[in-house]
Design an enzyme around this catalytic site. Structure first.
Site, PDB file in Angstrom:
ATOM      1  N   ARG A  10       0.813  -1.226   0.000  1.00  0.00           N
ATOM      2  CA  ARG A  10       0.000   0.000   0.000  1.00  0.00           C
ATOM      3  C   ARG A  10       0.845   1.274   0.000  1.00  0.00           C
ATOM      4  NH1 ARG A  10      -2.769  -3.020  -1.884  1.00  0.00           N
ATOM      5  NH2 ARG A  10      -4.357  -4.281  -0.901  1.00  0.00           N
ATOM      6  N   ALA A  32      -1.523  -9.063 -15.525  1.00  0.00           N
ATOM      7  CA  ALA A  32      -1.822  -9.489 -14.156  1.00  0.00           C
ATOM      8  C   ALA A  32      -1.223 -10.874 -13.946  1.00  0.00           C
ATOM      9  CB  ALA A  32      -3.327  -9.528 -13.932  1.00  0.00           C
ATOM     10  N   HIS A  48      -9.513  -4.386  -9.048  1.00  0.00           N
ATOM     11  CA  HIS A  48      -8.384  -3.806  -9.788  1.00  0.00           C
ATOM     12  C   HIS A  48      -8.722  -3.619 -11.270  1.00  0.00           C
ATOM     13  CE1 HIS A  48      -5.251  -3.454  -6.805  1.00  0.00           C
ATOM     14  NE2 HIS A  48      -5.551  -4.646  -6.333  1.00  0.00           N
TER      15      HIS A  48
END
Length: 169
Positions: A10, A32, A48
């Site tokens: 984060r 991904a 996402h």
């Protein structure tokens, strides 16, 4: 060009990387590397995907990035940690074999022509010491791969609390 975006969980890595990709291209590729482990992880993947608009081409590839033609394109690979996890699990926690295979895949894609690769990775070695033997082995794998990627990158950015700090390039 190869850009490596690293930092803690984060820290703003993915947002920074997505903005960079859109600065470099009107039609970037998002790769991904996540494996769909369970319903909660699928929910995370769905969230996402919704963050990216129609300019993006989404490709899901758990391990073999060499299957993808990156030539003449800008691609964001998110993320190395999940990608390495797939090798690590499939190779029954063999660090050397996982590292060897991941390096080989990276070198193949890095050799493609006129490509901008933006690679997101985690600095897991800066956090809490892993409690388990397997956790410590994975931390070693991640650290060695990050060093390898950084040595091959043209630019390396460390994200700290949402702030990009250029450490190479």
């Amino acid at each position: 060009m190869i850009y490596l975006i690293t930092g803690g969980e984060r820290s703003g890595k993915s947002s920074y990387a997505q903005n960079l990709a859109l600065q470099l291209s009107n039609a970037p590729i998002y790769v991904a590397t996540a494996r769909k482990w369970d319903d909660d992880f699928q929910t995370r993947i769905d969230r996402h995907q919704k963050e990216r608009d129609e300019r993006w081409t989404n490709i899901e590839e758990e391990k073999y990035l060499s299957k993808i033609d990156f030539s003449e394109k800008t691609a964001l690979i998110d993320c190395v940690t999940l990608w390495l996890t797939n090798f690590f699990i499939d190779h029954k926690n063999d660090v050397d074999l996982s590292l060897e295979e991941a390096k080989k895949e990276f070198l193949y894609i890095a050799d493609q022509k006129n490509t901008n690769l933006i690679i997101v990775t985690n600095e897991i070695g800066m956090g809490v010491h892993a409690e388990t033997h397997i956790g410590r082995k994975f931390t070693e794998l991640q650290g060695w791969m990050n060093q390898f990627l950084a040595s091959n990158a043209d630019e390396v950015v460390l994200m700290v609390s949402g702030i990009p700090v250029k450490i190479k390039g």
